[in-house]
Design an enzyme around this catalytic site. Structure first.
Site, PDB file in Angstrom:
ATOM      1  N   TYR A  31      16.471  30.139   7.767  1.00  7.04           N
ATOM      2  CA  TYR A  31      15.278  30.837   8.241  1.00  7.04           C
ATOM      3  C   TYR A  31      15.303  30.949   9.752  1.00  7.04           C
ATOM      4  O   TYR A  31      15.616  29.976  10.452  1.00  7.04           O
ATOM      5  CB  TYR A  31      14.011  30.077   7.833  1.00  7.04           C
ATOM      6  CG  TYR A  31      13.661  30.230   6.375  1.00  7.04           C
ATOM      7  CD1 TYR A  31      13.390  31.490   5.826  1.00  7.04           C
ATOM      8  CD2 TYR A  31      13.588  29.122   5.553  1.00  7.04           C
ATOM      9  CE1 TYR A  31      13.055  31.625   4.493  1.00  7.04           C
ATOM     10  CE2 TYR A  31      13.247  29.237   4.212  1.00  7.04           C
ATOM     11  CZ  TYR A  31      12.982  30.500   3.692  1.00  7.04           C
ATOM     12  OH  TYR A  31      12.658  30.628   2.368  1.00  7.04           O
TER      13      TYR A  31
ATOM     14  N   LYS B 166       0.843  -1.206   0.000  1.00 10.27           N
ATOM     15  CA  LYS B 166       0.000   0.000   0.000  1.00 10.27           C
ATOM     16  C   LYS B 166       0.873   1.249   0.000  1.00 10.27           C
ATOM     17  O   LYS B 166       2.088   1.156   0.208  1.00 10.27           O
ATOM     18  CB  LYS B 166      -0.935  -0.036   1.217  1.00 10.27           C
ATOM     19  CG  LYS B 166      -0.225  -0.016   2.542  1.00 10.27           C
ATOM     20  CD  LYS B 166      -1.169  -0.391   3.672  1.00 10.27           C
ATOM     21  CE  LYS B 166      -0.398  -0.526   4.956  1.00 10.27           C
ATOM     22  NZ  LYS B 166      -0.859   0.313   6.030  1.00 10.27           N
TER      23      LYS B 166
ATOM     24  N   ARG C 139      -9.257  -0.336  15.762  1.00 12.59           N
ATOM     25  CA  ARG C 139      -9.312   0.536  14.593  1.00 12.59           C
ATOM     26  C   ARG C 139     -10.335  -0.136  13.681  1.00 12.59           C
ATOM     27  O   ARG C 139     -11.508  -0.143  14.018  1.00 12.59           O
ATOM     28  CB  ARG C 139      -7.892   0.610  13.985  1.00 12.59           C
ATOM     29  CG  ARG C 139      -7.544   1.911  13.363  1.00 12.59           C
ATOM     30  CD  ARG C 139      -6.088   1.956  12.944  1.00 12.59           C
ATOM     31  NE  ARG C 139      -5.696   0.799  12.136  1.00 12.59           N
ATOM     32  CZ  ARG C 139      -4.518   0.669  11.533  1.00 12.59           C
ATOM     33  NH1 ARG C 139      -3.610   1.618  11.639  1.00 12.59           N
ATOM     34  NH2 ARG C 139      -4.238  -0.396  10.815  1.00 12.59           N
TER      35      ARG C 139
ATOM     36  N   MET D  75      12.351  24.299   2.015  1.00 13.44           N
ATOM     37  CA  MET D  75      11.609  23.511   1.019  1.00 13.44           C
ATOM     38  C   MET D  75      12.534  22.773   0.047  1.00 13.44           C
ATOM     39  O   MET D  75      12.304  21.618  -0.297  1.00 13.44           O
ATOM     40  CB  MET D  75      10.654  24.417   0.234  1.00 13.44           C
ATOM     41  CG  MET D  75       9.709  23.656  -0.668  1.00 13.44           C
ATOM     42  SD  MET D  75       8.655  24.731  -1.651  1.00 13.44           S
ATOM     43  CE  MET D  75       7.575  25.408  -0.413  1.00 13.44           C
TER      44      MET D  75
HETATM   45  C1  LIG Z   1      -3.505  -4.425   8.101  1.00 18.59           C
HETATM   46  C2  LIG Z   1      -2.033  -4.321   7.901  1.00 18.59           C
HETATM   47  N1  LIG Z   1      -1.296  -5.446   7.788  1.00 18.59           N
HETATM   48  C3  LIG Z   1       0.034  -5.420   7.625  1.00 18.59           C
HETATM   49  C4  LIG Z   1       0.717  -4.218   7.561  1.00 18.59           C
HETATM   50  C5  LIG Z   1       2.210  -4.230   7.385  1.00 18.59           C
HETATM   51  O1  LIG Z   1       2.849  -3.644   8.485  1.00 18.59           O
HETATM   52  P1  LIG Z   1       4.454  -3.559   8.539  1.00 18.59           P
HETATM   53  O2  LIG Z   1       4.833  -2.593   7.468  1.00 18.59           O
HETATM   54  O3  LIG Z   1       4.735  -3.044   9.892  1.00 18.59           O
HETATM   55  O4  LIG Z   1       4.955  -4.915   8.268  1.00 18.59           O
HETATM   56  C6  LIG Z   1       0.005  -3.027   7.673  1.00 18.59           C
HETATM   57  C7  LIG Z   1       0.712  -1.753   7.638  1.00 18.59           C
HETATM   58  O5  LIG Z   1       0.429  -0.795   8.260  1.00 18.59           O
HETATM   59  C8  LIG Z   1      -1.406  -3.080   7.844  1.00 18.59           C
HETATM   60  O6  LIG Z   1      -2.128  -1.963   7.963  1.00 18.59           O
END
Ligand SMILES: Cc1ncc(COP(=O)(O)O)c(C=O)c1O
Length: 356
Positions: free
Chosen positions: A253, A34, A129, A301
């Site tokens: 800055y 992801k 969550r 930046m």
């Molecule tokens: C549902 C879920 N599974 C697995 C992972 C993988 O986590 P990691 O990158 O700590 O291995 C994530 C990442 O946030 C996640 O949200």
């Protein structure tokens, strides 16, 4: 000439995957890609992992992009679906959504799909969550089992809240709650990277490694190399100016940094507009000619300023390494009051990517 750019050592991805397999030899692997594969390029990284059993993405669009790129393995969409249109789009591409709330069971019961869709059910074992609460689970499970739109068997997953702190008893409790809900009746998945490395019991069924595939340790005070991993991403830039300042001169800055001594100042062409953390503290290490030099002054930046006084050989146009090979991103994250995940995901679009 490039200013800020990242190099990606794609051979490190296979190395890191092999490391995961060695730790969890019997497990099926769902590589977590992801957020643009944690900033490394979604389709590029998926293409480097032809032997994993599946991929996990957060959102529908990420799953669709993988299918469009010709990825054929199972693809799990962690946020599932919110309406019938999304459900149809998932089904059309054989993407497998996570069912994490009762309203999604309602949508499945009302769905008219050409063939049953593979779904994963998420149990909230303590992360609080996404996920069905234990008291909701039984009823939703029974409804899903008898729902014609859902393919069987239905795998069950949970997410560990604190596996990177192996002494926290919460992880064992979460695993117990998963076992209690699942018994022996189904495929299951619990472990993220920290779960894989630290909890043998979490390696049953499917594992979901993310950060380790990119060569980074999930544990707060360790580095990828401590786990036998190799960094995939190295973030680089160049010195574009060098000058001598007098003791007492102020830099950047706000003029926050006041030179405590005559200082050979280096200016590198990278800043928060590229994804270098604005809150990196003075003293955060940067590599110049393989030597660590400290960041001084505020990150702006497009530019950062370095103290090159103790690196006399440094010259204009020398490359600098912000993190990666020779400088763990974990260290830069600690020095910037953040986590490596955020730094990797935060590389911005203008940063050129070079595969090595
Ligand atoms: C549902 C879920 N599974 C697995 C992972 C993988 O986590 P990691 O990158 O700590 O291995 C994530 C990442 O946030 C996640 O949200």
């Amino acid at each position: 000439m490039r200013s800020a750019y990242v190099t990606l050592d794609l051979s490190a991805v296979s190395h890191n995957l092999a490391r995961v397999r060695a730790v969890a030899p019997g497990a099926r692997i769902m590589a977590v890609v992801k957020a643009n594969a944690y900033g490394h390029g979604l389709c590029r990284i998926a293409a480097c992992l032809p032997d994993v059993d599946g991929f996990a993405v957060a959102r529908l669009d990420e799953g669709l992009a993988l299918r469009e790129a010709g990825i054929r393995q199972r693809i799990v969409v962690l946020q599932g679906f919110a309406d019938p249109v999304e459900l149809q789009r998932l089904a059309a591409q054989h993407l497998e959504p996570v069912v994490h709330a009762p309203y999604q069971v309602d949508l499945l019961e009302r769905a008219l799909l050409r063939e049953p869709i593979g779904v994963w059910v998420k149990l909230d074992t303590g992360m609080h969550r996404l996920g069905l609460l234990p008291e909701e689970f039984g009823a939703c499970w029974r409804r899903l089992v008898s729902c014609p739109a859902v393919r069987k068997p239905i795998p069950v997953m949970t997410h560990l809240a604190n596996a990177d702190a192996p002494r926290d008893s919460l992880t064992e409790l979460q695993l117990e709650r998963l076992e209690a809900a699942v018994g022996d009746r189904s495929e299951r998945s619990a472990a993220n990277s920290a779960g894989v490395l630290a909890f043998a019991r979490a390696r049953r069924g499917w594992i979901r490694p993310g950060i380790v595939l990119y060569g980074v340790s999930p544990f707060p005070h360790r580095h990828g190399c401590d786990e036998g991993l190799r960094p995939v991403m190295t973030f680089r830039s160049r010195l574009i100016a060098i000058k001598w300042l007098a003791a007492g001169d102020r830099v950047g800055y706000g003029g926050d940094w006041i030179c405590p001594r005559p200082t050979r100042l280096g200016v590198a062409a990278v800043g928060y507009g590229d994804g270098y953390p604005r809150h990196a503290r003075p003293g955060t290490p940067v590599l110049v000619r393989g030597q660590r030099v400290p960041l001084i002054g505020r990150v702006s930046m497009d530019l950062i300023t370095l103290d090159l006084t103790d690196c006399p050989k440094a010259e204009v146009l020398d490359e600098v390494v912000l993190w990666g090979e020779g400088l763990p991103v974990e260290e830069v994250a600690r020095s910037s009051a953040t986590i490596p995940y955020e730094l990797l995901c935060g590389i911005t679009q203008r940063v050129e990517v070079v595969e090595t």
